[in-house]
Design a protein around this motif. Sequence first.
Motif, mmCIF file in Angstrom:
data_model
loop_
_atom_site.group_PDB
_atom_site.id
_atom_site.type_symbol
_atom_site.label_atom_id
_atom_site.label_comp_id
_atom_site.label_asym_id
_atom_site.label_seq_id
_atom_site.Cartn_x
_atom_site.Cartn_y
_atom_site.Cartn_z
ATOM 1 N N LYS A 142 0.868 -1.252 -0.186
ATOM 2 C CA LYS A 142 0.184 0.035 -0.118
ATOM 3 C C LYS A 142 0.726 1.407 0.035
ATOM 4 O O LYS A 142 1.923 1.202 0.525
ATOM 5 C CB LYS A 142 -1.009 0.170 1.081
ATOM 6 C CG LYS A 142 -2.164 -0.919 1.049
ATOM 7 C CD LYS A 142 -3.026 -0.836 2.299
ATOM 8 C CE LYS A 142 -3.986 -1.574 2.287
ATOM 9 N NZ LYS A 142 -5.153 -1.734 3.657
ATOM 10 N N ALA A 143 0.236 2.293 -0.698
ATOM 11 C CA ALA A 143 0.895 3.636 -0.638
ATOM 12 C C ALA A 143 1.058 4.393 0.781
ATOM 13 O O ALA A 143 0.341 4.247 1.525
ATOM 14 C CB ALA A 143 0.443 4.556 -1.585
ATOM 15 N N PRO A 144 2.120 5.208 0.850
ATOM 16 C CA PRO A 144 1.885 6.246 2.035
ATOM 17 C C PRO A 144 0.627 6.847 2.428
ATOM 18 O O PRO A 144 0.114 7.293 1.250
ATOM 19 C CB PRO A 144 3.192 7.031 1.936
ATOM 20 C CG PRO A 144 4.152 6.170 1.093
ATOM 21 C CD PRO A 144 3.142 5.492 0.095
ATOM 22 N N ASP A 145 0.056 6.618 3.601
ATOM 23 C CA ASP A 145 -1.106 7.542 3.860
ATOM 24 C C ASP A 145 -2.481 6.568 3.591
ATOM 25 O O ASP A 145 -3.453 6.929 4.299
ATOM 26 C CB ASP A 145 -1.299 8.847 3.229
ATOM 27 C CG ASP A 145 -0.366 9.907 3.409
ATOM 28 O OD1 ASP A 145 0.408 9.890 4.730
ATOM 29 O OD2 ASP A 145 -0.175 10.739 2.616
ATOM 30 N N ASP A 146 -2.080 5.396 3.140
ATOM 31 C CA ASP A 146 -3.334 4.489 2.940
ATOM 32 C C ASP A 146 -3.366 3.804 4.529
ATOM 33 O O ASP A 146 -2.421 3.898 5.237
ATOM 34 C CB ASP A 146 -3.026 3.217 1.878
ATOM 35 C CG ASP A 146 -4.169 2.736 1.623
ATOM 36 O OD1 ASP A 146 -5.252 3.092 2.346
ATOM 37 O OD2 ASP A 146 -4.285 2.120 0.521
ATOM 38 N N THR A 147 -4.655 3.305 4.672
ATOM 39 C CA THR A 147 -4.725 2.719 5.949
ATOM 40 C C THR A 147 -4.298 1.212 6.028
ATOM 41 O O THR A 147 -3.835 0.583 4.960
ATOM 42 C CB THR A 147 -6.098 2.602 6.312
ATOM 43 O OG1 THR A 147 -6.733 1.753 5.188
ATOM 44 C CG2 THR A 147 -6.802 3.720 6.351
ATOM 45 N N ASP A 151 2.616 -4.232 9.524
ATOM 46 C CA ASP A 151 3.796 -3.460 8.385
ATOM 47 C C ASP A 151 4.003 -4.083 7.018
ATOM 48 O O ASP A 151 4.046 -3.219 6.000
ATOM 49 C CB ASP A 151 5.037 -3.710 9.407
ATOM 50 C CG ASP A 151 5.156 -2.850 10.460
ATOM 51 O OD1 ASP A 151 4.638 -1.905 10.724
ATOM 52 O OD2 ASP A 151 6.168 -3.422 11.466
ATOM 53 N N ASN A 152 3.641 -5.306 6.838
ATOM 54 C CA ASN A 152 3.577 -5.918 5.794
ATOM 55 C C ASN A 152 2.644 -5.346 4.695
ATOM 56 O O ASN A 152 2.933 -5.777 3.553
ATOM 57 C CB ASN A 152 3.606 -7.504 5.770
ATOM 58 C CG ASN A 152 4.764 -8.008 6.625
ATOM 59 O OD1 ASN A 152 6.031 -7.678 6.426
ATOM 60 N ND2 ASN A 152 4.766 -9.317 6.924
ATOM 61 N N GLU A 153 1.498 -4.794 4.957
ATOM 62 C CA GLU A 153 0.661 -4.200 4.099
ATOM 63 C C GLU A 153 1.433 -3.123 3.571
ATOM 64 O O GLU A 153 0.742 -2.903 2.302
ATOM 65 C CB GLU A 153 -0.527 -3.835 4.861
ATOM 66 C CG GLU A 153 -1.412 -4.828 5.579
ATOM 67 C CD GLU A 153 -2.411 -4.389 6.218
ATOM 68 O OE1 GLU A 153 -3.348 -3.717 5.598
ATOM 69 O OE2 GLU A 153 -2.952 -4.966 7.444
ATOM 70 N N CYS A 154 2.166 -2.494 3.681
ATOM 71 C CA CYS A 154 2.756 -1.244 3.382
ATOM 72 C C CYS A 154 3.933 -1.433 2.651
ATOM 73 O O CYS A 154 4.692 -2.164 2.988
ATOM 74 C CB CYS A 154 3.252 -0.187 4.617
ATOM 75 S SG CYS A 154 1.564 0.144 5.618
ATOM 76 N N SER A 155 4.138 -0.618 1.524
ATOM 77 C CA SER A 155 5.395 -0.683 0.804
ATOM 78 C C SER A 155 6.546 -0.446 1.424
ATOM 79 O O SER A 155 7.774 -0.900 1.036
ATOM 80 C CB SER A 155 5.204 0.293 -0.248
ATOM 81 O OG SER A 155 5.248 1.450 0.106
ATOM 82 N N SER A 156 6.397 0.231 2.531
ATOM 83 C CA SER A 156 7.446 0.695 3.470
ATOM 84 C C SER A 156 7.964 -0.370 4.453
ATOM 85 O O SER A 156 8.730 -0.231 5.259
ATOM 86 C CB SER A 156 7.379 2.207 4.002
ATOM 87 O OG SER A 156 6.153 2.047 4.987
ATOM 88 N N LYS A 157 6.622 -1.277 4.619
ATOM 89 C CA LYS A 157 6.857 -2.084 5.685
ATOM 90 C C LYS A 157 6.935 -1.410 7.190
ATOM 91 O O LYS A 157 7.558 -1.949 8.027
ATOM 92 C CB LYS A 157 8.132 -3.120 5.488
ATOM 93 C CG LYS A 157 8.342 -3.811 4.432
ATOM 94 C CD LYS A 157 8.883 -5.241 4.337
ATOM 95 C CE LYS A 157 8.255 -6.157 5.103
ATOM 96 N NZ LYS A 157 9.055 -7.428 4.908
ATOM 97 N N HIS A 158 6.257 -0.404 7.183
ATOM 98 C CA HIS A 158 6.026 0.423 8.373
ATOM 99 C C HIS A 158 4.685 1.039 8.406
ATOM 100 O O HIS A 158 4.048 1.973 8.004
ATOM 101 C CB HIS A 158 7.093 1.568 8.375
ATOM 102 C CG HIS A 158 7.174 2.321 9.586
ATOM 103 N ND1 HIS A 158 7.645 3.512 9.752
ATOM 104 C CD2 HIS A 158 6.456 2.032 11.045
ATOM 105 C CE1 HIS A 158 7.470 4.064 11.010
ATOM 106 N NE2 HIS A 158 6.983 3.033 11.694
ATOM 107 N N THR A 163 -1.694 3.717 9.753
ATOM 108 C CA THR A 163 -1.362 4.527 8.558
ATOM 109 C C THR A 163 0.148 3.926 8.127
ATOM 110 O O THR A 163 0.909 3.843 8.684
ATOM 111 C CB THR A 163 -1.491 5.927 8.818
ATOM 112 O OG1 THR A 163 -2.647 6.371 9.389
ATOM 113 C CG2 THR A 163 -1.336 6.597 7.414
ATOM 114 N N CYS A 164 0.044 3.840 6.632
ATOM 115 C CA CYS A 164 1.398 3.565 6.046
ATOM 116 C C CYS A 164 2.206 4.650 5.961
ATOM 117 O O CYS A 164 1.730 5.737 5.442
ATOM 118 C CB CYS A 164 1.115 2.875 4.719
ATOM 119 S SG CYS A 164 0.371 1.209 4.651
#
Length: 215
Positions: A142-147, A151-158, A163-164
């Motif tokens: 997921k992109a930053p600011d997405d819900t 951690d593994n849901e986000c492209s940043s792993k954070h 919020t990503c």
Amino acid sequence: MYVIAYIRNIILILLYLKIIKSIVTNADTKEEILKMKDNYYTNYYCKNDICVGEIHIYNDNFIDIPDENGNITKYNVGTCTQDYIDTDDCNGSECSEDSECLSNKCYKNHCIFYDETPIVHCSNIYKRRWFLDPTVYMYCGKAPDDTCNEDNECSSKHCANNTCQSQTDGPSDSDGVQSYFEALIIIGVLIIVIIIAIIIGCCCYNKKKYKNNTN
């Protein structure tokens, strides 16, 4: 002979066209993105497995992404959650149709994150490790600011506060400090090992000498 030359020319033409397409569109496939190594502070937006680097975003919120035929489409990536839009806190560029948004959903004249057509975002992950080289690889989510919930849901792993977050880690001056402390620790351990070895050696020598004297 002529057949080999013909095939070679075809291959060269295909490679040439691929290079030209890459230069014009600045695009790579998601598969190629995930193979990247040693890329720092690098982020991509993807559509149908074709990705373009964030560096090519213009007018703050827009990016051009080609389809499989090379046709360019301009997308609005200034996306917000529904809460931000409802409270008028969304700073993304306005939209009038779903197709304008990379998320394919325009809500109250703003692009909104939409679970049915989630934005695919890829970031380089940089993890420092004591006494080892850092781990560097690309990850898509997921992109930053997405819900998010994990951690593994986000492209940043954070994921923080559901919020990503953006991926901001990479080589820095602190790496040199860490290397300095690692060197000190290694030297300290070696000194301790040498001292212990000397003590053991002295004890063994004195014990042997004592036995010889008693005999």
